[in-house]
Design an enzyme around this catalytic site. Structure first.
Site: not given
Ligand code: K1U
Ligand code: ZN
Length: 169
Positions: A46, A51, A91-92, A133-134, A137
């Site tokens: 996401g 961001q 989170c990225l 989560h998004e 943000h």
């Molecule tokens: O930075 C962000 O907002 C993106 C974030 C989204 C997210 C994924 C999972 C849980 C909460 C928020 C990410 O992509 S984190 C990295 C990721 O690829 C990931 C993490 C956990 C599960 C699956 C993927």
């Molecule tokens: Zn995030």
């Protein structure tokens, strides 16, 4: 298309409130395409416009195993939510840090897609977590805000140190 720079905690710009999109036009569709390219390059599932320092209510997401189900949420609103669940989040903008966060288990969201069409989706599992989560943000909120001040401070110091070392290299 372009891969854009992702802001890193504790950058103050991540605290900006995003404004609603008044018209879904080609400039928004270009933003969406750039956000998907950035999200894929950073291996996320996401990304919120906040961001990449664009303060408009735009989110892209793809939580499918094969990364073949892109979703766009413009001006998202939560209509209903139920239950609670604790999930591990990343989170990225908080690279290489993960923590457990409690959120609603199921959410119903109404938003506009990249064509400006309104849609409503009821989500659970990773999609529900990612939507919440998004949407945080877009309000200037990060998952670390749900942690204790001590844990948040530790993550902040670690990322500040990493940024200092990267700037020297
Ligand atoms: O930075 C962000 O907002 C993106 C974030 C989204 C997210 C994924 C999972 C849980 C909460 C928020 C990410 O992509 S984190 C990295 C990721 O690829 C990931 C993490 C956990 C599960 C699956 C993927
Ligand atoms: Zn995030």
């Amino acid at each position: 298309m372009a891969i854009l720079n992702v802001l890193t905690f504790p950058d103050d710009r991540l605290r900006t409130q995003a404004k609603p999109v008044s018209q879904v036009d080609d400039s928004i569709r270009t933003l969406v395409a750039d956000m998907f390219e950035t999200m894929q390059a950073e291996k996320g599932v996401g990304l919120a416009a906040t961001q990449i320092n664009v303060h408009k209510q735009v989110i892209v997401m793809d939580v499918s195993d094969d990364q073949d189900t892109p979703l766009v949420f413009i001006n998202p609103k939560i209509d209903a939510q139920s239950g609670t669940k604790i999930n591990e989040e990343g989170c990225l903008s908080v690279p290489n840090n993960y923590a457990k966060v409690e959120r609603a288990e199921t959410v119903t969201v109404t938003a506009l897609d990249a064509q400006g069409e309104q849609f409503t989706v009821t989500a659970e599992g990773l999609l529900a977590v990612c939507i919440q989560h998004e949407m945080d943000h877009l309000q200037g909120k990060l998952f670390v805000d749900y942690l204790s001040p001590l844990k948040r401070q530790r993550i902040m110091k670690k990322l500040e140190k990493e940024a200092r070392l990267a700037a020297k290299a």
